[in-house]
Structures are given as structure tokens and as C-alpha cells.
Design an enzyme around this catalytic site. Structure first.
Site, PDB file in Angstrom:
ATOM      1  N   HIS A 244       0.841  -1.273   0.059  1.00 52.81           N
ATOM      2  CA  HIS A 244      -0.144  -0.003  -0.140  1.00 52.81           C
ATOM      3  C   HIS A 244       0.899   1.385  -0.016  1.00 52.81           C
ATOM      4  CE1 HIS A 244      -3.854   1.938   0.628  1.00 52.81           C
ATOM      5  NE2 HIS A 244      -3.298   2.789   1.316  1.00 52.81           N
ATOM      6  N   ALA A 245       0.688   2.168  -0.924  1.00 52.87           N
ATOM      7  CA  ALA A 245       1.431   3.363  -1.224  1.00 52.87           C
ATOM      8  C   ALA A 245       1.484   4.156  -0.067  1.00 52.87           C
ATOM      9  CB  ALA A 245       1.143   4.105  -2.423  1.00 52.87           C
TER      10      ALA A 245
ATOM     11  N   HIS B  47       1.095  12.071  -6.009  1.00 56.59           N
ATOM     12  CA  HIS B  47       0.288  11.989  -4.584  1.00 56.59           C
ATOM     13  C   HIS B  47       1.236  11.735  -3.498  1.00 56.59           C
ATOM     14  CE1 HIS B  47      -3.081  11.298  -1.687  1.00 56.59           C
ATOM     15  NE2 HIS B  47      -2.012  10.317  -1.092  1.00 56.59           N
ATOM     16  N   GLU B  48       2.088  10.703  -3.704  1.00 60.92           N
ATOM     17  CA  GLU B  48       3.001  10.517  -2.382  1.00 60.92           C
ATOM     18  C   GLU B  48       4.057  11.641  -2.241  1.00 60.92           C
ATOM     19  OE1 GLU B  48       1.989   8.337  -0.358  1.00 60.92           O
ATOM     20  OE2 GLU B  48       0.600   7.317  -1.373  1.00 60.92           O
TER      21      GLU B  48
ATOM     22  N   HIS C 181       3.138  14.394  -0.210  1.00 58.76           N
ATOM     23  CA  HIS C 181       3.419  14.431   1.149  1.00 58.76           C
ATOM     24  C   HIS C 181       4.665  14.811   1.532  1.00 58.76           C
ATOM     25  CE1 HIS C 181      -0.588  12.145   2.332  1.00 58.76           C
ATOM     26  NE2 HIS C 181      -0.230  11.380   1.388  1.00 58.76           N
TER      27      HIS C 181
ATOM     28  N   GLU D 291      -3.527  14.871   2.202  1.00 56.36           N
ATOM     29  CA  GLU D 291      -3.732  13.977   1.092  1.00 56.36           C
ATOM     30  C   GLU D 291      -4.120  14.801  -0.163  1.00 56.36           C
ATOM     31  OE1 GLU D 291      -3.408  10.709   1.453  1.00 56.36           O
ATOM     32  OE2 GLU D 291      -3.223  10.596   3.550  1.00 56.36           O
TER      33      GLU D 291
ATOM     34  N   HIS E  84      -7.329   0.317   5.662  1.00 55.53           N
ATOM     35  CA  HIS E  84      -7.346   1.186   6.625  1.00 55.53           C
ATOM     36  C   HIS E  84      -8.041   0.759   7.727  1.00 55.53           C
ATOM     37  CE1 HIS E  84      -6.482   3.015   2.717  1.00 55.53           C
ATOM     38  NE2 HIS E  84      -5.891   4.270   3.424  1.00 55.53           N
TER      39      HIS E  84
ATOM     40  N   TYR F 234      -9.668  11.486   3.185  1.00 52.58           N
ATOM     41  CA  TYR F 234      -9.402  11.282   1.740  1.00 52.58           C
ATOM     42  C   TYR F 234     -10.830  11.935   1.090  1.00 52.58           C
ATOM     43  CZ  TYR F 234      -5.914   7.857   3.093  1.00 52.58           C
ATOM     44  OH  TYR F 234      -4.834   7.170   3.572  1.00 52.58           O
TER      45      TYR F 234
END
Length: 603
Positions: A342-343, A372-373, A376, A400, A502, A512
Site C-alpha cells: 500500500h503506497a 500524490h505520495e 506528502h 492527502e 485502513h 480522503y
């Protein structure tokens, strides 16, 4: 997609803090300023070695790494609980706004507050680590071949297979990993609620809803308001997709009215429908752009995809990623061990040791996920100058939203500028509709799912959903909000919530939903800052220093101010506004209205 400063440093990355707190209790005669300074220094000092332990456990799933992480997390959680309890002696003190905010954030720091009893705290964390490990190593053995596959491979099959019976087998098969977690999850809820009550909350869900710079009741009302703004677009999309699937599979498989069978939507949880775009695409769109094909034609590898993501952020004025990022991140699934694919994005030392961990596939979905990552990571670096409790996103949704707001700029014009595409396709209303449809299958299809996980969990924490009704309540919410139905009968012998990462990992999910709203609101404002004129879905802020300045100014605030103030830095607004989603998808809404003439919306 997870920000692991939030989940590692506030629960897992405080690792040895418990034992340290027990041996170094803050003297009773210190003032609030000294108390907070010592608490932040202690937690910051512990961060590096603690984050490393969590990283190892996520990348080398064994009985030993799980045990070590469980022990470390338990010590950490007890430490934060003790600090929060000690800090209550300063309630009513005359504190500066900054210091008062830090004390409030200390009280809210844990996502699974432990009971005061250290043994029960260890049990709580052991349950969480064990469930997360069971998910990460979970496999289903296919009936036709006997091959045993994890969620990454099974998820890919859900997007590619078109035989409804085979899809049903995969869908049901993955969910066999979850029932063994059910009793552990029930016990986890009991222990977490005990810890939350020790901090003055009615239950863990009440504590979670208190983290949003508004009361729990105000936050629940805010979610309902935002959902009301976007629900008409979801209903239109649902109606169109149901009709196309009925045409493909037949009305004996997909009803022309009512709910859509969940296994036919191209995703293990029916939260992202892009996997079935080929069944839904409008005819005669002219030239189309496939990011997946472009990446593969140019032999872009996993590391190369990350380079493209880095290039977007540096074009806005961000500093390049440090060399340690490239040395220490995980970009591809190892062949020799189990990892949590999971990323996720990690800040190890609250400075420059930032990393991502994901099993990158060379396709459009992971190209977007990389952006997306990295959102962060660049956020983590932007607020590294702040104290411990302010080194976080303005709210959970902000962290997010950042990378996803950037990913909205992955347009044909952007692909041309970075050399992935020779030229932009000729402008065409139909081509725009198809581009918007693909994005809606990702973003709009997700919205109700983004609400139900925590709605279910809040009901579980409050006791409104009893253990003997876990699965029934789960499907009641999925039916009501998503309009999707299980392909086979589900009973309380199942534990379908546990088949979503999750839940066993205890990661809040409302963020999210909020992030989806915020990313479009930020995109609209950043496009204005960049001076873009034209349809919002064609805007790319790539290379805009003006947009970058506003963006960076917001990120540098971290959590030092209420999120309303951070939002104002970019948008000039202090309220979340889902009308930006409607603005973005306006051409698609008009097209869907034409396609759905004569059809009955809803279920």
C-alpha cells in the site's frame, strides 16, 4: 496513500517514548512552556529510531518485526497518554494561542489512544500490528490455477477480467483474509475506547472528529453539507455506468434500475471505477491520450516515474529531493519477501530523510499515485522548521490533497512539456468528455466510499453498531451511499470491512473525502494564480512560479494555525467548497444528462 509522519510519528514513531516517559517524568514544578519544550524535544529525539523500526516492519513482514514494532508502539502510546494526562494540570492556565494549540494537539495526538494500564496498552498495539501484518501478507489462491496472490495482483485482475463469475471468485476470495481479524478488531475497539475515555472523550470516534478545528457535531454536519453539494454528480455517473454495464453483461447480471454489483466496477472495493473505462468510453472521441501507453512506449521505469513527479514540484519552486530519498525509498515489490505494498510517504527524521514506499506499476494510475505520495514528502519538508506538534498538515485532508491537486495538472499540455507526448491532440468536446469521464471514475466514484469507512467506524466506536452487526451495518452504508451491492450473500461470519487496509491498520479515512474536495478547490485557486484562462480541466500549473509561491506559503504553515487560515493562503476562502468539483466536471455533467435521458437515477 498515507502520510507516515502522521501515522508513524504520532503512534508508531514515538517508539521508545513510553519507557523514557516512565523514567523521566516531567517535574511537577515546571511551567507549561518548559513542559511543552521538553515534551517536543523528547518526541523529536525519539523519532528517527522509532520511524526506522516501523519502516523495517513494513518492508520485512515477519513474526519478529511485528513483535518488535508492537512492543515499541505500545511504549510510545503509553508515553503520549502519560504526557497528555500530565498536561491536564495546565488546563485553565493563561497560555499563548500557540502554546494552547500545542497542548490541544498533544491531547489529540494518538489515533488509537491506549488504556492507562501498560499491559492493556501493549495488547492494543499488538492487535493493531498483527492485523496490519495479516492484511499485508494476505493471499487468495485462485481456483482455476491454484496460484496464490496478494492484493496488488488481485486488484489488477479486478480491473482486467471481464468474466463476471471469475470476478466474483476473486472478490469473495480476497475477503477470506478478514474473518480471522474480527475478534481482534472487536477487542481493539474496546481497548481504544478505554484510552479515549481516559483523555476525556466519549469514545475514539468522538476523539477523531475533534481533530478538525471544529466540534465533532460541526464536523459531521460539514461532511453532510459537502456530500450534498456533490451527490447529484455521483448519481448521474452511477446511472450512466449502471446502464453501460447492463448493456455489456445483460440485465440478468446488472439491473437497469437499482444497485450495481460491487465486483463489476473494476476495483476490489468499488471505490475507483477507472478499471472499466473501456466499457464506458463514449464512441468517436477522436484522438485520446493513454498515459499508460506513453510510459511504456518510452520504457519509463519505476524510478523514472518518480523523477517525473519530482520535476513537477521543482517546476513550482520546490527544492529537489535529497539523494537519500533515492537511496532509501522502495519503488518496486521485492521478489524475496513480503512487504506492505500500500503506497505511503514517510518522514523519518522530521528533516530531510523522506521516502516513499510503493510497489509501482508502470501505468497511469500509479503515475498519479507517485505525484500524490510526493505531495506528502514535499509538504513534510516544507514544515520541517516547525516544532513537533506543528509538523503536520493543516488537517488530515490537506496532507492527502496536496499531491492530488498537482496530479490534476497531468493534462495533455503537461505531457507535451515534459516530453512524454509529441503534441496535444486536437481540441474536441468529445475528447474532453472522455478525459473528464476517466477522472470522474476515479474521483467522483470514490466520494461516497470516502465517507462510509469512518461512518461505519464511528458507529462501531460509539456502540451504535454492535459486534454482532458489523457486516450488516457495513453493507447498509455501502448500499445507501454508493448504490453498490455484494455479489453474493454476506453474513456475520464475514468481516468485509477488514478486507480494506485502513480498517486493520486503523487509519482514518474521512481525510480522503476531505482531500478530494480540497484538491479541486486548491486547483481552481492555483489556476487563477497561474493566470490560466479556459476550462478548469485543461489547466496545468506546471512551471508557474506564481502558483508555486502561494502553494509553498501554505505548506510552510504546517499545522501551526487552524486549517481555515491555511486554506485562505491559497484560495482566499476559509470554508471548504465542493462547487470547485462541479465547476471542473461541468462539461461531463451536461453530457451525462443527455446520456441518461429516460433512465431512472438512484437505487
Amino acid at each position: 496513500m498515507i502520510n507516515h509522519r502522521l501515522k508513524v510519528l504520532s503512534a508508531a514513531a514515538l517508539i521508545a517514548a513510553g519507557s523514557l516517559a516512565c523514567s523521566q517524568d516531567t517535574p511537577k514544578d515546571v511551567g507549561p512552556e518548559q513542559f511543552m519544550a521538553e515534551a517536543e524535544a523528547r518526541l523529536t529525539e525519539l523519532g528517527l529510531r522509532n520511524a526506522q523500526a516501523a519502516w523495517v516492519n513494513s518492508n520485512f513482514i515477519t513474526v519478529d518485526t511485528e513483535a518488535l514494532t508492537a512492543d515499541a508502539e505500545a511504549n510510545a502510546a503509553v508515553a503520549v497518554q502519560q504526557l497528555a494526562t500530565e498536561a491536564r494540570r495546565f488546563e485553565g492556565s493563561d497560555l499563548s494561542p500557540e502554546l494552547a494549540r500545542k497542548f490541544r494537539l498533544l491531547r489529540l495526538d494518538l489515533s488509537a489512544p491506549p488504556p492507562a494500564d501498560p499491559e492493556l496498552a501493549r495488547e492494543l498495539v499488538g492487535l493493531k500490528v498483527g492485523m496490519e501484518g495479516a492484511y499485508g501478507s494476505g493471499k487468495y489462491c485462485l481456483e482455476e490455477s491454484g496460484e496464490c496472490l496478494g492484493i496488488t495482483a488481485l486488484g489488477k485482475m479486478m480491473a482486467e477480467v471481464r468474466d463476471p463469475e471469475r470476478l466474483k471468485d476473486i472478490w469473495v476470495g480476497w475477503r477470506t483474509i478478514a474473518p480471522p481479524m474480527r475478534a481482534d478488531y472487536e477487542r481493539f475497539v474496546t481497548l481504544s475506547n478505554e484510552g479515549a475515555r481516559g483523555l476525556g472523550f466519549s469514545d475514539t470516534g468522538d476523539m477523531w472528529r475533534s481533530k478538525w478545528d471544529m466540534t465533532p457535531e460541526e464536523f459531521s454536519a460539514e461532511l453532510d453539507r459537502l456530500w450534498t453539494q456533490v451527490r447529484p454528480l455521483y448519481l448521474a455517473l452511477h446511472t450512466y455506468v449502471r446502464g453501460k454495464l447492463a448493456g455489456h453483461y445483460g440485465t440478468d447480471v446488472v439491473p437497469q434500475e437499482g444497485m450495481i454489483p460491487a465486483h463489476l466496477l473494476g476495483n476490489m472495493w468499488a471505490q475507483d471505477w477507472t478499471g472499466i473505462h473501456d466499457l464506458l468510453a463514449p464512441a468517436g472521441t477522436g484522438e485520446s491520450v493513454s498515459v499508460t501507453e506513453l510510459l511504456r512506449e518510452q520504457d519509463v521505469d519505476a524510478r523514472g516515474m518518480v523523477r517525473y513527479g519530482e520535476g513537477f514540484f521543482t517546476s513550482l519552486g520546490f527544492e529537489p529531493l535529497p539523494e537519500t530519498f533515492w537511496e532509501r525509498s522502495l519503488f518496486e515489490k521485492p521478489r524475496d519477501r513480503e512487504v506492505v505494498c500500500h503506497a505511503s510517504a514517510w518522514s523519518m527524521d522530521a528533516k530531510d530523510d523522506i521516502r516513499i514506499k510503493m510497489c509501482i506499476e508502470i501505468d497511469a494510475e500509479d503515475f498519479s499515485t507517485v505525484h500524490h505520495e510526493l505531495g506528502h514528502n514535499f509538504y513534510q519538508r516544507a514544515y520541517k522548521h516547525l516544532g513537533y506538534f506543528f509538523r503536520d498538515g493543516a488537517n488530515g485532508g490537506f496532507h492527502e490533497a496536496i499531491g492530488d491537486a498537482v496530479a490534476l495538472s497531468i493534462t495533455p499540455a503537461y505531457l507535451v512539456r515534459v516530453g512524454l507526448l509529441d503534441r496535444e491532440p486536437a481540441a474536441s468536446a468529445k475528447a474532453d468528455v472522455d478525459l473528464l469521464l476517466q477522472r470522474a471514475l476515479d474521483k467522483i466514484a470514490f466520494l461516497p466510499f470516502g465517507l462510509i469507512l469512518d461512518k461505519w467506524r464511528w458507529g462501531v466506536f460509539s456502540g451504535e453498531i454492535a459486534p454482532d452487526g458489523y457486516n450488516e451495518a457495513w453493507w447498509n452504508l455501502r448500499n445507501a451511499y454508493q448504490g453498490v451491492a455484494a455479489p453474493v450473500e454476506r453474513t456475520e461470519q464475514d468481516f468485509d470491512p477488514g478486507a480494506k487496509y485502513h480498517i486493520p491498520a486503523n487509519v482514518s479515512y474521512t481525510r480522503y473525502f476531505i482531500a478530494t474536495v480540497l484538491q479541486f478547490q486548491l486547483h481552481r485557486a492555483l489556476c487563477d494564480a497561474a493566470g490560466f484562462e479556459g476550462p478548469l480541466h485543461r489547466c496545468s500549473i506546471y512551471g508557474s512560479e506564481e502558483a508555486g509561491e502561494k502553494f509553498i506559503a501554505m505548506l510552510e504553515l504546517g499545522k501551526s494555525l487552524p486549517w481555515q487560515d491555511a486554506l485562505y493562503q491559497v484560495t482566499g476562502e476559509r470554508e471548504m467548497d465542493a462547487t470547485a468539483i462541479i465547476d471542473y466536471f461541468e462539461p461531463l455533467m451536461e453530457w451525462l444528462a443527455e446520456q441518461n435521458q429516460g433512465a431512472t437515477p438512484g437505487w
